[in-house]
Design a protein around this motif. Structure first.
Motif, PDB file in Angstrom:
ATOM      1  N   GLY A   1      83.847  89.188  17.807  1.00 27.25           N
ATOM      2  CA  GLY A   1      85.273  89.040  17.558  1.00 27.25           C
ATOM      3  C   GLY A   1      86.124  89.863  18.496  1.00 27.25           C
ATOM      4  N   LYS A   2      87.277  90.282  18.016  1.00 30.54           N
ATOM      5  CA  LYS A   2      88.203  91.106  18.779  1.00 30.54           C
ATOM      6  C   LYS A   2      87.693  92.550  18.761  1.00 30.54           C
ATOM      7  CE  LYS A   2      91.255  87.939  19.783  1.00 30.54           C
ATOM      8  NZ  LYS A   2      91.549  87.571  21.191  1.00 30.54           N
ATOM      9  N   ASN A   3      87.373  93.079  19.933  1.00 35.76           N
ATOM     10  CA  ASN A   3      86.727  94.395  19.971  1.00 35.76           C
ATOM     11  C   ASN A   3      87.307  95.341  21.020  1.00 35.76           C
ATOM     12  OD1 ASN A   3      85.469  93.514  22.477  1.00 35.76           O
ATOM     13  ND2 ASN A   3      83.969  92.418  21.199  1.00 35.76           N
ATOM     14  N   ALA A   4      88.557  95.112  21.414  1.00 42.64           N
ATOM     15  CA  ALA A   4      89.166  95.910  22.485  1.00 42.64           C
ATOM     16  C   ALA A   4      89.240  97.396  22.151  1.00 42.64           C
ATOM     17  CB  ALA A   4      90.556  95.377  22.810  1.00 42.64           C
ATOM     18  N   TYR A   5      89.342  97.713  20.859  1.00 41.95           N
ATOM     19  CA  TYR A   5      89.494  99.114  20.463  1.00 41.95           C
ATOM     20  C   TYR A   5      88.231  99.695  19.836  1.00 41.95           C
ATOM     21  CZ  TYR A   5      94.389  97.983  21.212  1.00 41.95           C
ATOM     22  OH  TYR A   5      95.568  97.568  21.768  1.00 41.95           O
ATOM     23  N   HIS A   6      87.147  98.972  19.878  1.00 39.65           N
ATOM     24  CA  HIS A   6      85.918  99.403  19.219  1.00 39.65           C
ATOM     25  C   HIS A   6      85.064 100.304  20.120  1.00 39.65           C
ATOM     26  CE1 HIS A   6      87.167  96.308  16.400  1.00 39.65           C
ATOM     27  NE2 HIS A   6      86.292  96.793  15.535  1.00 39.65           N
ATOM     28  N   ALA A   7      83.952 100.748  19.547  1.00 41.93           N
ATOM     29  CA  ALA A   7      83.085 101.727  20.209  1.00 41.93           C
ATOM     30  C   ALA A   7      82.377 101.143  21.424  1.00 41.93           C
ATOM     31  CB  ALA A   7      82.056 102.259  19.221  1.00 41.93           C
ATOM     32  N   ILE A   8      82.217 101.999  22.432  1.00 46.01           N
ATOM     33  CA  ILE A   8      81.398 101.640  23.595  1.00 46.01           C
ATOM     34  C   ILE A   8      80.122 102.476  23.652  1.00 46.01           C
ATOM     35  CG2 ILE A   8      83.323 100.820  25.003  1.00 46.01           C
ATOM     36  CD1 ILE A   8      83.253 103.597  26.429  1.00 46.01           C
ATOM     37  N   ILE A   9      80.036 103.465  22.768  1.00 41.03           N
ATOM     38  CA  ILE A   9      78.873 104.358  22.731  1.00 41.03           C
ATOM     39  C   ILE A   9      78.438 104.526  21.272  1.00 41.03           C
ATOM     40  CG2 ILE A   9      78.019 106.692  23.198  1.00 41.03           C
ATOM     41  CD1 ILE A   9      80.199 106.918  25.367  1.00 41.03           C
ATOM     42  N   GLY A  10      77.137 104.435  21.019  1.00 41.58           N
ATOM     43  CA  GLY A  10      76.614 104.726  19.689  1.00 41.58           C
ATOM     44  C   GLY A  10      76.871 103.667  18.644  1.00 41.58           C
ATOM     45  N   GLY A  11      77.169 102.451  19.061  1.00 39.38           N
ATOM     46  CA  GLY A  11      77.404 101.379  18.106  1.00 39.38           C
ATOM     47  C   GLY A  11      76.108 100.670  17.747  1.00 39.38           C
ATOM     48  N   GLU A  12      75.922  99.495  18.302  1.00 42.82           N
ATOM     49  CA  GLU A  12      74.740  98.645  18.117  1.00 42.82           C
ATOM     50  C   GLU A  12      74.691  97.994  16.734  1.00 42.82           C
ATOM     51  OE1 GLU A  12      71.125 100.525  19.358  1.00 42.82           O
ATOM     52  OE2 GLU A  12      71.977 101.188  21.254  1.00 42.82           O
ATOM     53  N   LEU A  13      74.784  98.783  15.667  1.00 37.40           N
ATOM     54  CA  LEU A  13      74.802  98.202  14.327  1.00 37.40           C
ATOM     55  C   LEU A  13      76.224  98.030  13.810  1.00 37.40           C
ATOM     56  CD1 LEU A  13      71.930 100.277  12.677  1.00 37.40           C
ATOM     57  CD2 LEU A  13      71.807  97.952  13.566  1.00 37.40           C
ATOM     58  N   CYS A  14      77.087  98.972  14.164  1.00 35.78           N
ATOM     59  CA  CYS A  14      78.444  99.023  13.647  1.00 35.78           C
ATOM     60  C   CYS A  14      79.309  99.718  14.693  1.00 35.78           C
ATOM     61  CB  CYS A  14      78.449  99.800  12.324  1.00 35.78           C
ATOM     62  SG  CYS A  14      80.066 100.124  11.626  1.00 35.78           S
ATOM     63  N   TYR A  15      80.389  99.071  15.097  1.00 39.94           N
ATOM     64  CA  TYR A  15      81.165  99.547  16.250  1.00 39.94           C
ATOM     65  C   TYR A  15      82.496 100.187  15.859  1.00 39.94           C
ATOM     66  CZ  TYR A  15      77.754  97.268  19.249  1.00 39.94           C
ATOM     67  OH  TYR A  15      76.590  96.923  19.891  1.00 39.94           O
ATOM     68  N   ILE A  16      82.535 100.846  14.716  1.00 40.62           N
ATOM     69  CA  ILE A  16      83.714 101.604  14.320  1.00 40.62           C
ATOM     70  C   ILE A  16      83.981 102.712  15.333  1.00 40.62           C
ATOM     71  CG2 ILE A  16      83.536 101.190  11.829  1.00 40.62           C
ATOM     72  CD1 ILE A  16      81.984 103.846  11.629  1.00 40.62           C
ATOM     73  N   VAL A  17      85.216 103.233  15.327  1.00 37.11           N
ATOM     74  CA  VAL A  17      85.522 104.426  16.112  1.00 37.11           C
ATOM     75  C   VAL A  17      86.111 105.480  15.190  1.00 37.11           C
ATOM     76  CG1 VAL A  17      85.816 103.348  18.365  1.00 37.11           C
ATOM     77  CG2 VAL A  17      87.761 103.457  16.807  1.00 37.11           C
ATOM     78  N   HIS A  18      85.800 106.736  15.492  1.00 41.63           N
ATOM     79  CA  HIS A  18      86.328 107.833  14.689  1.00 41.63           C
ATOM     80  C   HIS A  18      87.749 108.138  15.132  1.00 41.63           C
ATOM     81  CE1 HIS A  18      86.657 111.640  12.579  1.00 41.63           C
ATOM     82  NE2 HIS A  18      85.607 111.252  11.885  1.00 41.63           N
ATOM     83  N   PRO A  19      88.710 108.213  14.209  1.00 42.01           N
ATOM     84  CA  PRO A  19      90.118 108.329  14.592  1.00 42.01           C
ATOM     85  C   PRO A  19      90.674 109.745  14.698  1.00 42.01           C
ATOM     86  CG  PRO A  19      89.956 107.841  12.256  1.00 42.01           C
ATOM     87  CD  PRO A  19      88.548 107.927  12.772  1.00 42.01           C
ATOM     88  N   SER A  20      89.904 110.768  14.348  1.00 43.31           N
ATOM     89  CA  SER A  20      90.446 112.126  14.301  1.00 43.31           C
ATOM     90  C   SER A  20      90.628 112.734  15.690  1.00 43.31           C
ATOM     91  CB  SER A  20      89.538 113.039  13.477  1.00 43.31           C
ATOM     92  OG  SER A  20      89.980 114.380  13.543  1.00 43.31           O
ATOM     93  N   ASP A  21      91.820 113.277  15.941  1.00 42.90           N
ATOM     94  CA  ASP A  21      92.068 114.011  17.176  1.00 42.90           C
ATOM     95  C   ASP A  21      91.549 115.445  17.075  1.00 42.90           C
ATOM     96  OD1 ASP A  21      93.382 111.945  18.604  1.00 42.90           O
ATOM     97  OD2 ASP A  21      95.225 112.341  17.509  1.00 42.90           O
TER      98      ASP A  21
END
Length: 273
Positions: free
Chosen positions: A92-112
């Motif tokens: 699907g739409k994945n422009a903002y998703h993970a490029i490292i450590g995904g594979e199963l789930c491509y969430i990104v951590h939002p904390s600065d």
């Protein structure tokens, strides 16, 4: 907070203690934080808007849920993060998703602030019915490869009570950069925190941490290793390129690899200046 100690910011013999209930504004405005841990103050100040920072807490920012529009929207109930068997970001739409450590789930951590805390080698003081324990931020976050249903090491009866930061070594260099889609308050497309020591322009030791690229704040050890013992100005280009070796971008987010490479170089040279 109804518990004053929960929001306390105080210097101690080993460094700094920041209560999880301290607001991001309090962290950013603290003279103690700015004196030796300016990287944390910068990261805190980059979160959202002034109004939100006046209410949002350090602990809340660290422990917020991951970013993914498929995970956040009810209609995708069988997403992998919800206990299903498919990651909709893959096709699907994945422009903002993970490029490292995904594979199963491509969430990104939002904390600065979590990115800065990992760069500063911080520890988390966790308190629960079984007592208290200290957890290094290297081990605090849990990615989907380890347990897709968890995001931190916190148990159901535990809370993050305090963050403990060691005193930086003399002449530690630091820098923070956050790239957003909009130049108003927004989450990071990619962010970076660096904290390192050098002598005569040669990298001695330090940490390079990226945000917005992985399900957890990502420590770029592959880049750190490429810089160790080398003249930074001569090695930073090739070292930064090495982040590509651990990246697995999808159809719409390969730009994050290039962005991460550029930010690594910019942040290290900014700290060195």
């Amino acid at each position: 907070s109804a518990i004053p100690e929960f929001a306390t910011i105080s210097r101690v013999s080993t460094g700094l203690r920041v209560g999880a209930g301290a607001t991001l504004s309090a962290v950013n405005e603290s003279a103690d934080v700015k004196a030796s841990w300016g990287l944390l103050a910068e990261a805190a100040n980059s979160v959202a808007s002034t109004l939100i920072r006046n209410f949002a807490t350090l602990g809340g920012n660290i422990n917020q849920r991951p970013r993914c529009w498929y995970f956040r929207v009810e209609q995708f109930s069988d997403c992998y993060k919800r206990g299903g068997d498919f990651c909709f970001a893959v096709t699907g739409k994945n422009a903002y998703h993970a490029i490292i450590g995904g594979e199963l789930c491509y969430i990104v951590h939002p904390s600065d602030v979590a990115v800065a805390l990992l760069a500063l080698n911080a520890n988390a003081k966790v308190v629960g019915s079984g007592g208290q324990r200290d957890v290094a931020f290297d081990k605090y976050f849990v990615g989907p490869r380890e347990d897709v249903m968890s995001e931190t090491v916190l148990k159901a009866d535990e809370i993050l009570a305090e963050v403990q930061l060691p005193t930086p070594a003399a002449n530690t260099r630091m820098a923070w950069i956050k790239i957003k889609d909009r130049q108003v308050y927004d989450f990071a497309v990619t962010s970076i925190a660096v904290a390192f020591t050098e002598e005569g322009g040669v990298w001695k030791d330090g940490r390079i941490v990226l945000g917005g690229v992985s399900p957890v704040p990502f420590r770029a050890t592959v880049v750190e290793e490429a810089l160790k013992g080398k003249k930074i100005a001569d090695s930073i280009d090739s070292a930064a390129q090495r982040i590509a070796s651990v990246a697995r971008p999808m159809s719409e987010n390969a730009y994050k690899v290039t962005l991460a490479q550029v930010l690594i170089k910019q942040a290290v040279l900014k700290a060195l200046a």
